[in-house]
Design a protein around this motif. Sequence first.
Motif, short mmCIF file in Angstrom:
data_model
loop_
_atom_site.label_atom_id
_atom_site.label_comp_id
_atom_site.label_asym_id
_atom_site.label_seq_id
_atom_site.Cartn_x
_atom_site.Cartn_y
_atom_site.Cartn_z
N THR A 14 0.84 -1.20 0.00
CA THR A 14 0.00 0.00 0.00
C THR A 14 0.87 1.24 0.00
OG1 THR A 14 -1.72 -1.18 1.21
CG2 THR A 14 -1.82 1.23 1.23
N TYR A 15 0.54 2.18 -0.88
CA TYR A 15 1.29 3.44 -0.98
C TYR A 15 1.34 4.13 0.38
CZ TYR A 15 2.65 8.10 -2.55
OH TYR A 15 3.30 9.29 -2.71
N GLY A 16 2.51 4.62 0.72
CA GLY A 16 2.72 5.26 2.01
C GLY A 16 3.39 4.35 3.01
N GLY B 39 7.47 0.53 10.71
CA GLY B 39 7.92 1.83 11.19
C GLY B 39 6.94 2.94 10.86
N VAL B 40 6.29 2.84 9.69
CA VAL B 40 5.27 3.82 9.31
C VAL B 40 4.07 3.72 10.27
CG1 VAL B 40 3.71 4.61 7.50
CG2 VAL B 40 6.02 3.82 6.90
N VAL B 41 3.65 2.49 10.56
CA VAL B 41 2.55 2.30 11.51
C VAL B 41 2.93 2.88 12.87
CG1 VAL B 41 1.20 0.58 12.78
CG2 VAL B 41 1.62 0.27 10.34
N LEU B 42 4.17 2.68 13.28
CA LEU B 42 4.63 3.22 14.55
C LEU B 42 4.54 4.75 14.54
CD1 LEU B 42 5.64 1.86 17.11
CD2 LEU B 42 7.99 2.07 16.24
N VAL C 104 -0.01 9.48 4.34
CA VAL C 104 0.04 10.50 3.30
C VAL C 104 -1.02 11.55 3.60
CG1 VAL C 104 -0.16 10.98 0.83
CG2 VAL C 104 0.83 8.81 1.58
N GLU C 105 -0.59 12.80 3.73
CA GLU C 105 -1.51 13.91 3.95
C GLU C 105 -1.04 15.11 3.13
OE1 GLU C 105 -2.57 14.96 7.90
OE2 GLU C 105 -2.96 12.90 8.55
N LEU D 167 4.62 10.58 5.46
CA LEU D 167 4.78 10.76 6.91
C LEU D 167 6.24 10.63 7.33
CD1 LEU D 167 3.62 11.14 9.73
CD2 LEU D 167 3.01 8.71 9.74
N VAL D 168 6.96 9.70 6.72
CA VAL D 168 8.37 9.51 7.07
C VAL D 168 9.15 10.79 6.79
CG1 VAL D 168 10.47 8.21 6.57
CG2 VAL D 168 8.27 7.02 6.68
N TYR D 169 8.89 11.40 5.63
CA TYR D 169 9.54 12.66 5.29
C TYR D 169 9.16 13.75 6.29
CZ TYR D 169 10.29 17.16 3.02
OH TYR D 169 10.65 18.45 2.77
#
Length: 220
Positions: free
Chosen positions: A89-91, A113-116, A126-127, A136-138
């Motif tokens: 899934t993208y993101g 890590g993204v979920v964290l 992504v927002e 979100l990582v960025y």
Amino acid sequence: MPNGNLWDALHKGWFHLDWPTRHQIALGVAQGLAYLHHDLMPPIIHRDIKSTNILLDVNYQPKVADFGIAKVLQARGGKDSTNTVIAGTYGYLAPEYAYSNKATTKCDVYSYGVVLMELITGKKPVESEFGENKNLVYWVSTKLDTKEGVMEALDRRVSGSFKDEMVRVLRTAMRCTCKNPSQRPTMNEVVQLLIAADPCRLDSYKCSTDKTKMHRMALE
């Protein structure tokens, strides 16, 4: 599941998840992935770790769901990867997965890590506020230069009493989402890092106080 999935809990505001509960969810998912990666022979790569695939039972214990695109890891020539059609899934996709078509356990670590980060920031992967083609990582990485920026990255709904504990877990999330897969921890290492950052073990008084506040909110 009685409490739906983690995406709805975090982003639709159906109910409030305090930090100890979010930490419990993070640890439970990490333990599940550690089992897939380290306790099974051959290991299994989930390939689609995301908050909609994390279901919550009546006690908010997480269950990792949707193994429809999971892959059994066949180690060949000493390489812990398997060639496959890109899925996920993208993101949440690890950057190297997008151009190499090779799924590894470190791809799951990145997605985790993204979920964290979702649990820590309360934001979606992504927002629009992150900027065009940014995730979100960025966005989190732009907040790390100053103490004030780090505090801004924490979900204000839950960070009041647990800033230090959340920052410790944020460091783990940043390690999980390193661009270089070799620099990401294993899921066994993540489990140990999260156990060390257990807010209820570090400060049982704050946990009990926070739970009392939640009980009062539920009665209002």
